[in-house]
Structures are given as structure tokens and as C-alpha cells.
Write a protein that holds these residues in place. Structure first.
Motif, short mmCIF file in Angstrom:
data_model
loop_
_atom_site.label_atom_id
_atom_site.label_comp_id
_atom_site.label_asym_id
_atom_site.label_seq_id
_atom_site.Cartn_x
_atom_site.Cartn_y
_atom_site.Cartn_z
N ALA A 1 -25.61 38.45 118.97
CA ALA A 1 -25.88 39.46 117.95
C ALA A 1 -27.34 39.49 117.50
O ALA A 1 -27.99 40.55 117.52
N ALA A 2 -27.88 38.36 117.10
CA ALA A 2 -29.27 38.33 116.59
C ALA A 2 -30.29 38.69 117.66
O ALA A 2 -31.22 39.47 117.39
N PRO A 3 -30.18 38.14 118.89
CA PRO A 3 -31.15 38.53 119.92
C PRO A 3 -31.14 40.03 120.20
O PRO A 3 -32.21 40.64 120.37
N VAL A 4 -29.96 40.63 120.25
CA VAL A 4 -29.88 42.07 120.49
C VAL A 4 -30.55 42.83 119.34
O VAL A 4 -31.36 43.74 119.56
N TRP A 5 -30.20 42.45 118.12
CA TRP A 5 -30.79 43.12 116.94
C TRP A 5 -32.31 43.01 116.94
O TRP A 5 -33.02 44.00 116.74
N ALA A 6 -32.81 41.81 117.18
CA ALA A 6 -34.25 41.59 117.12
C ALA A 6 -34.99 42.33 118.23
O ALA A 6 -36.03 42.96 117.98
N LEU A 7 -34.47 42.27 119.44
CA LEU A 7 -35.16 42.90 120.58
C LEU A 7 -35.18 44.43 120.45
O LEU A 7 -36.22 45.06 120.67
N VAL A 8 -34.04 45.01 120.10
CA VAL A 8 -33.98 46.47 119.97
C VAL A 8 -34.84 46.95 118.81
O VAL A 8 -35.58 47.93 118.92
N SER A 9 -34.76 46.24 117.68
CA SER A 9 -35.55 46.63 116.51
C SER A 9 -37.05 46.47 116.77
O SER A 9 -37.84 47.36 116.47
N LEU A 10 -37.42 45.30 117.32
CA LEU A 10 -38.84 45.06 117.58
C LEU A 10 -39.40 46.05 118.59
O LEU A 10 -40.54 46.52 118.44
N ALA B 1 -25.87 36.19 103.29
CA ALA B 1 -26.44 35.11 102.48
C ALA B 1 -25.37 34.09 102.10
O ALA B 1 -25.56 32.88 102.23
N ALA B 2 -24.23 34.59 101.65
CA ALA B 2 -23.14 33.70 101.25
C ALA B 2 -22.63 32.88 102.43
O ALA B 2 -22.31 31.70 102.28
N ALA B 3 -22.57 33.49 103.61
CA ALA B 3 -22.13 32.77 104.81
C ALA B 3 -23.05 31.59 105.10
O ALA B 3 -22.60 30.52 105.52
N GLY B 4 -24.34 31.77 104.87
CA GLY B 4 -25.29 30.69 105.08
C GLY B 4 -24.98 29.50 104.18
O GLY B 4 -24.97 28.34 104.64
N MET C 1 -29.71 35.95 110.54
CA MET C 1 -28.89 36.35 111.68
C MET C 1 -29.12 35.42 112.87
O MET C 1 -28.18 35.03 113.58
N ALA C 2 -30.38 35.05 113.08
CA ALA C 2 -30.71 34.16 114.18
C ALA C 2 -30.06 32.80 113.99
O ALA C 2 -29.57 32.19 114.96
N TRP C 3 -30.02 32.32 112.75
CA TRP C 3 -29.40 31.03 112.50
C TRP C 3 -27.90 31.09 112.78
O TRP C 3 -27.32 30.18 113.38
N VAL C 4 -27.25 32.16 112.34
CA VAL C 4 -25.82 32.32 112.60
C VAL C 4 -25.56 32.35 114.11
O VAL C 4 -24.60 31.74 114.61
N SER C 5 -26.42 33.03 114.85
CA SER C 5 -26.27 33.08 116.31
C SER C 5 -26.43 31.68 116.91
O SER C 5 -25.69 31.30 117.84
N LEU C 6 -27.38 30.91 116.39
CA LEU C 6 -27.57 29.54 116.89
C LEU C 6 -26.37 28.66 116.57
O LEU C 6 -25.94 27.84 117.40
N VAL C 7 -25.81 28.83 115.38
CA VAL C 7 -24.61 28.08 115.00
C VAL C 7 -23.46 28.43 115.93
O VAL C 7 -22.73 27.56 116.40
#
Length: 216
Positions: free
Chosen positions: A23-32, A147-150, A202-208
Motif C-alpha cells: 500500500a505505502a509504496p504504491v501511494w508514494a510512487l504514484v503521488s511522487l 494515527a490511532a493504529a500506530g 503508511m510506510a511504517w504500517v507497510s513495514l509492519v
């Protein structure tokens, strides 16, 4: 039969966690990619959501929908791997809400504003459309859930004795709060701090998810 069922369940869980990890890699790459190529866009002035406007707006809309779907799928994988453990109820629920909020933010598009797309008057619109209001509400719910999930994941890792993971999880939750809070207060380059804070979480959640996938 039991061994086959266990293997199948494990494979399903790993597939769902793979979705969360992506999820995070897709979001970051497409947005960037859009930040760097769409004429007139300035991340220090414009939130990533405004990329959903204009002739190429469908790209960011698709980004919201796809990433939201990946997070939703990942929440079910997280529920399976954390079942019976600290945070095993609320971490998946919060990620599910986060994913649903992202999908809703893709469906309800933000209004153009502050000179983007090119030709739009400077400054924000005097009044927001109904779909822009719903976009803002969806985004707020999504940010709060992320935020709460973190913090819930921080509790999970703290109970598991993984101090570093616990600290990083709580830092991810705090990053969303700080980034969003600064943006909402009208702070300088607020759209940038918001993007950084949310993307970092988001990146942290993806790493987890990627880490938990190894033990699924």
C-alpha cells in the motif's frame, strides 16, 4: 486435511499482508510521480488530494481507490495474524477504517484551488462543494484511524517486548497528528508536513505488515 487447511489459511493471510505491505509504496510512487510531473503543482502549497482534479485527476483518484483497497485487504490479514494478541482487535479495525476512508476520499473529489490545476484562481474557494466537504471528512477519519493504529501497534509491540518497534509505531502515529495538526493550523508548508507525516505512517504500517507476513 487439517494440515492442508492450515497451509491454505497461512497462504491467505500472507496474501492479505502482502497487500498491506504494498500500500505505502504504491501511494508514494504514484503521488511522487505526479508531484514531479504535473505542471503547476507545488507540494508546499497544494495537498496531494488536489491531484485528483484536472484532466489527469483520474490518476490520483485511482491511487486513492487502489491503496484504500490494499489497506482494507491488509486489515483482514492483520486480524488473522494478531488474533488473541494485544492490539489484535483494534489495530485491524483501525486499518479497515483507514482504508475505507481512503476509498471514500477517492470517490469524493476535493475542489480545485490555490492555482491548481493551472487556470484556477489563487487562494481557496470561498465555499466548498458537497463532494469536497465529504472528501475532507473522509480524509479526517482516515488520518485519525491511521494515527490511532500506530499507537495500538505500539502497545502490541511493547507487550511483545519489541521496544524499538513499539517506539517506531508510536512515532508513526505522532507523525500523522503533527503533520495534520500543522496543516490544519495554517502553518507554513502545511500540505508538505501533512504528506510527509501520513506517508511516513503508511510506510511504517507497510513495514509492519511485511514483518508479520514472515511469521504468518
Amino acid at each position: 486435511m487439517t494440515a492442508i487447511a492450515t497451509t491454505t489459511a497461512g497462504s491467505s493471510t500472507r496474501t492479505l499482508l502482502t497487500a498491506a505491505a504494498a500500500a505505502a509504496p504504491v501511494w508514494a510512487l504514484v503521488s511522487l510521480g505526479q508531484v514531479l510531473t504535473r505542471e503547476g503543482f507545488d507540494l508546499t502549497r497544494h495537498p496531494l488530494s488536489v491531484l485528483s482534479t484536472g484532466p489527469l485527476g483520474w490518476i490520483q483518484i485511482a491511487n486513492f481507490l487502489l491503496v484504500g483497497a490494499l489497506v482494507i485487504a491488509g486489515s483482514f490479514g492483520l486480524r488473522q495474524v494478531l488474533r488473541g494478541k494485544p492490539g489484535g482487535i483494534w489495530a485491524p479495525r483501525l486499518l479497515l477504517i483507514n482504508g475505507i476512508g481512503m476509498v471514500a476520499a477517492g470517490v469524493f473529489v476535493m475542489d480545485p484551488g490555490d492555482g491548481f490545476p493551472i487556470g484556477t484562481p489563487d487562494g481557496m474557494p470561498a465555499a466548498m462543494s458537497w463532494h469536497s466537504v465529504l472528501h475532507m471528512a473522509s480524509g479526517s477519519v482516515s488520518f485519525i484511524a491511521l494515527a490511532a493504529a500506530g499507537f495500538v501497534l505500539g502497545r502490541h509491540f511493547s507487550r511483545a517486548g519489541a521496544r524499538g518497534m513499539a517506539i517506531a509505531s508510536r512515532a508513526a502515529g505522532a507523525a500523522v497528528i503533527v503533520g495534520d495538526g500543522w496543516a490544519m493550523s495554517g502553518g507554513r508548508a502545511g500540505s508538505l508536513t501533512l504528506a510527509v507525516g501520513v506517508t511516513a505512517a503508511m510506510a511504517w504500517v507497510s513495514l509492519v505488515a511485511a514483518r508479520l507476513r514472515k511469521s504468518a
